[in-house]
Structure formats: structure tokens, C-alpha cells
Design a protein around this motif. Structure first.
Motif, short mmCIF file in Angstrom:
data_model
loop_
_atom_site.label_atom_id
_atom_site.label_comp_id
_atom_site.label_asym_id
_atom_site.label_seq_id
_atom_site.Cartn_x
_atom_site.Cartn_y
_atom_site.Cartn_z
N PHE A 54 1.46 8.88 -2.36
CA PHE A 54 2.06 7.59 -2.69
C PHE A 54 1.78 7.24 -4.15
O PHE A 54 0.77 7.69 -4.71
N PHE A 55 2.63 6.43 -4.74
CA PHE A 55 2.36 5.90 -6.08
C PHE A 55 2.36 4.37 -6.02
O PHE A 55 3.07 3.78 -5.19
N ALA A 56 1.55 3.75 -6.86
CA ALA A 56 1.49 2.28 -6.91
C ALA A 56 2.62 1.76 -7.77
O ALA A 56 2.96 2.32 -8.81
N LEU A 57 3.22 0.65 -7.34
CA LEU A 57 4.37 0.08 -8.04
C LEU A 57 3.99 -0.67 -9.30
O LEU A 57 4.85 -0.96 -10.14
N GLY A 58 2.72 -1.00 -9.45
CA GLY A 58 2.27 -1.68 -10.66
C GLY A 58 1.52 -0.73 -11.56
O GLY A 58 1.09 0.35 -11.15
#
Length: 514
Positions: A54-58
Motif C-alpha cells: 500500500f502507499f499513503a495518500l499524503g
């Protein structure tokens, strides 16, 4: 479009990028990278090893502070998470896409990018340029409310959570056997939309927006000074002035409902000591797992409201001393951090302090004896020295730091500091606009500075002319607002006789411009 270009379309340019992955409840990794390229390279490595990636949106200020909302620098997209499956909100992905189509049409939203997460859908509206988290949040809240009002069943814990994580495209969802690919649907990538345009579309009179959410550079600067301290909340609770619901969670963690526990974790999430708080509210549960608890905390979205706590445990809010004064227990955690001393800016006299990001605060206590920090002035403002002027008598020299104008140094006669109206006029001439009680607090702050300097040193003589300070030693030379020495140049506060000439000796323009 490549995965890298997609990530750049939904991620800001400033800060660190976060990658989160897992194989099991105990095999979890969270890593930060300075570039999208490095994040994607690592994502592909972990995907090949069988991790859900997963990647963080911020983007994040400081990796050591972790994936927390208070650590978010920029947001560059709005998004929703649509769960699909026989027991989910949408039976199939086709059902979810049809509902999304209707939602976009109803609200005149542009066609978004849709990523098949393996089971559900991750939907993105990329922005033409990144915005700070505090500007982004109220609009994301409007989007979440809009979804709820129109029965568009997006996961509410994701939509306005700036620390949300979504799957990296072109990896795999290893929850299924065999693993399902994560990737673009319909081979369509959305065009970026202007932030104000998106804000208008999700607002547009449909959802009333409280004035406190109006974008404000002043408020954003003020908010940067504050952080959450769960310890402070506990100290207030011990005195009967905190949150009985949080105390209830701590004392009954073996038997409380999942939703009540999650609500408590949502308060821990906005605190700098959130990991300790999460453990305090969870460790006595028989199924406690530290990594899983932290993951749940990070996925709680924003801090839950008092009404949510009351819905889970109606008796817990009975007799609350903060009723009608706060809307969430998170407001009881607020603390202003003090700046570290620097050679450039002197330490403020007690009981005043400099905020971590500047500004003047006064340490006080509320009626119940709880510590708090009262704002005196938002920017750095302090007394540099006392001077004696042959005509004006005692004179006070100030330094004022303005975010767009740099440092302003100026002098004010001491007699003006004891007169409310004269003080207001002198401050206004230099860019400080205070009135009423704010002006009174600022005057008291300045008077405290003067008293401190009177106790610690003698006043300097204000130079009455330009040239050598002492014709015999010729060690110091006054020119305009500068005191020039052999190895240093210091600020020279103007005296009553030199003040009218300082402007003429101030450098302007550049040598390149003729």
C-alpha cells in the motif's frame, strides 16, 4: 500511463512518501522514501516477496513521527474506497461502478481514476496542484458527508483520512488464493481538477460549511503550533476535567465493543504519544497485538466526535464538565510545543515562551489548574535591548518577524509602552494589529521584557550621529541602521536625531539593474 506517473498524479511533491505492507498480522512493514521512484522500486520488490503493498495518500514531514495526520504535509487527490463482495456494500464491482457513475453525474464530478484493488475499488480525483492537509480536510469531510447523504456507500473511515493507505497499482492482493492483480479499470486515467473547482462541486450549497473550516493562512499557521498530547488528556481526566469515555475504555478494554475501542484509538491517532495511548487502551485485551493495534489506530480516520462516544456508551457522557464546550475529546489533548533556544532569537522571559514554529505564548492554567498555553502574538516578536536617548529618554528596541517581509527592527519610546493608545499606534505603524484584550496582553508581554532587561543589564547609549563611535579607538562605525565593527555588523537602533536619515542609507534595488 505507468504506475509512477499515476503516483505522481495523486501525490504531492513536498515531503516523504510512505509505503505500508503486510503478509500477516505480525509481519508488517512501514517505510518512508524521499522519492516516488524509490517508493515504487521498493513496492515492486515487496510485491515479488508476497506482501500486500500500500502507499499513503499524503506526504509526510518527518518519518520518525510516523504515518499520522499531524505529520502530513500535502494532499494531491480526493478519494473513496468502495468495498465489493457478497457481504459488502456493493455486491459486485459492476454495481459499485454504476453507483459511482450516478454519484458523479448528480454532483457534476469529473470521471475519476478507478483502480481494481483485487476485490473492491479505489477511486481517485487527482488535483492539478497539491494543497496542505488542513486546507484539504474540510473539503474531504464535505465529500464524505455528500456520500452519506446520497447513500453512496463509500467507506467513511477513508474519505477524509489524510493518512489513508491504498494499494499500489500493478501489485497483487494476496488475501485471495490465487492472488488477484491490482490495476487500472477501463484503461482510463482522470484529468486533474483544480482544488477550488472540486471544492465548489462537493459544496455547491448542498452541504453547509462551518466558517471555522474556511481556508485561512492565519489559522493554518496557528494550527501548526499545536499537537496532541494524550498525557495531557489523562492528567485532565484524573482531575475530573477530561473525558470519562476514554477512562471507561482504559478500565474496560477487555469487554468494550470494537466500535468503542476504535473510537478511543481515533483520539490516540492525533497525539504525538499515540502509540503509547493505543497500548494503554488495548494491552489488557486477551487478543492484544501491538502491530495490529497500531494499524487499526492509523486506519481510524479523523478523531471521533463526542456524539459518537455517547452513541456507543450513553452513560459515559453524563455530567461531563466539557459538555457544549468541545465536539471531540481530541480537543482536550491540545498542547503548544516550545521552541528550542537559538542564538538568533533570545529566550522569552517567564511566563512567556516561543512556540515551536514561532509566535509568543504565555503559560497559564485554567480554572481547574490544568496547564495551557495562551496565544499572545502569532509571529516572533521580542525586545532586543534598552537604549538611552538624550531627547526621548528610555527607548526600547524590538525585532518583529513577518512570514513574507522578513525581520523588522525598530524602536519605541518607553513612555509609549505605558500608554495604551500610543502603544497601539506605534505597533500598528510597524505591522502589528492588536486591540482590546489582545492589545492589553501584548502590552503586558512587552513590559515584562523591559522589566527583565532592567534587572539584567544597563541601557546602551543611542548613537546621536553617524561616523566613528570613538574617534580615538576607531573600533566601531555607525552608518544608517548598522553598527560596523572589524568582524561583525550589528543592528543600530536609530536615535531621535538619526531616525530621519536612516531610510536614505538603506540599500535598495540591485547592482544588475541600471
Amino acid at each position: 500511463m505507468s504506475t509512477e506517473i499515476f503516483l505522481r498524479s495523486v501525490l504531492g511533491e513536498d515531503g516523504h512518501y510512505c509505503l505500508w505492507c503486510n503478509k500477516s498480522k505480525k509481519d508488517i512493514k512501514q517505510e518512508f522514501y524521499p522519492s516516488v521512484e524509490r517508493l515504487l522500486e521498493r513496492a515492486n520488490e515487496l510485491d515479488a516477496e508476497g506482501y500486500n503493498v500500500f502507499f499513503a495518500l499524503g506526504t509526510y514531514k518527518e518519518p520518525l513521527l510516523g504515518r499520522k495526520q499531524i505529520n502530513v504535509v500535502q494532499m494531491k487527490s480526493f478519494f473513496v474506497d468502495l468495498d465489493c463482495g457478497p457481504s459488502k456494500e456493493f455486491p459486485t464491482q459492476a454495481d459499485a461502478i454504476e453507483a459511482l457513475r450516478r454519484f458523479c453525474k448528480t454532483n457534476k464530478l469529473p470521471r475519476p481514476t478507478i483502480i481494481n484493488s483485487g476485490n473492491g475499488l479505489h477511486v481517485y480525483w487527482p488535483l492539478s496542484s497539491a494543497v496542505d492537509e488542513k486546507t484539504w480536510f474540510p473539503v474531504a469531510e464535505r465529500l464524505k458527508q455528500l456520500c452519506a447523504d446520497q447513500s453512496f456507500w463509500a467507506d467513511p473511515s477513508r474519505t477524509s483520512d489524510s493518512a489513508s493507505i491504498f494499494r499500489v497499482p500493478n501489485t497483487h492482493n494476496y488475501k485471495s488464493d490465487p492472488p488477484k492483480p491490482v490495476g487500472l479499470i477501463n484503461d482510463y486515467y482522470a484529468d486533474p481538477i483544480d482544488f477550488l473547482d472540486f471544492e465548489e462541486r462537493v459544496g455547491g450549497g448542498v452541504i453547509p460549511v462551518p466558517s471555522k473550516f474556511t481556508p485561512s493562512a492565519y489559522r493554518d499557521t496557528l494550527n501548526k503550533q499545536s499537537s496532541g498530547s494524550f498525557k495531557r488528556l489523562l492528567e485532565k481526566t484524573a482531575k475530573g476535567q477530561g473525558c470519562a469515555q476514554i477512562e471507561y475504555i482504559i478500565q474496560n478494554q477487555e469487554s468494550i465493543s470494537y466500535d468503542m475501542w476504535r473510537a478511543g484509538l481515533s483520539i490516540a491517532k492525533v497525539c504525538t504519544d499515540g502509540d503509547k495511548a493505543a497500548k494503554l487502551m488495548s494491552a489488557s485485551h486477551p487478543d492484544y497485538d501491538y502491530n495490529e493495534t497500531i494499524r487499526k489506530m492509523m486506519d481510524t480516520g479523523g478523531p471521533q466526535y463526542c456524539t459518537t462516544f455517547a452513541g456507543h456508551n450513553p452513560d459515559g457522557c453524563a455530567g461531563c464538565p466539557n459538555a457544549m464546550l468541545i465536539t471531540t475529546p481530541a480537543q482536550l489533548t491540545t498542547i503548544v510545543e516550545e521552541a528550542e533556544p537559538t542564538p538568533e532569537i533570545p529566550e522569552y522571559p517567564a511566563p512567556y515562551m516561543r512556540g515551536k514554529h514561532g509566535g509568543v505564548y504565555m503559560r497559564t492554567k485554567d480554572e481547574e489548574g490544568n496547564p495551557k498555553e495562551d496565544l499572545i502574538y502569532l509571529n516572533d516578536f521580542y525586545v532586543t535591548r534598552r537604549l538611552h536617548d538624550v531627547e526621548q529618554g528610555e527607548v526600547v528596541a524590538f525585532a518583529l518577524h513577518l512570514p513574507k517581509d522578513g525581520v523588522r527592527e525598530f524602536t519605541v519610546p518607553l513612555m509609549a509602552i505605558t500608554s495604551r493608545e500610543e502603544f497601539r499606534k506605534h505597533m500598528a505603524m510597524k505591522g502589528i494589529t492588536s486591540y482590546g484584550d489582545d492589545l492589553a496582553r501584548l502590552m503586558k508581554y512587552v513590559q515584562t521584557w523591559v522589566n527583565e532587561l532592567q534587572q539584567t543589564g544597563a541601557a546602551s547609549e543611542a548613537h546621536q550621529q553617524f561616523g566613528w563611535v570613538d574617534d580615538n579607538t576607531m573600533e566601531e562605525f555607525v552608518l544608517g541602521d548598522k553598527l560596523i565593527k572589524a568582524h561583525t555588523i550589528e543592528y543600530n537602533p536609530p536615535s531621535s536625531k538619526t531616525a530621519g536619515f536612516v531610510e536614505a542609507l538603506t540599500a535598495k534595488g540591485s547592482a544588475e539593474r541600471q
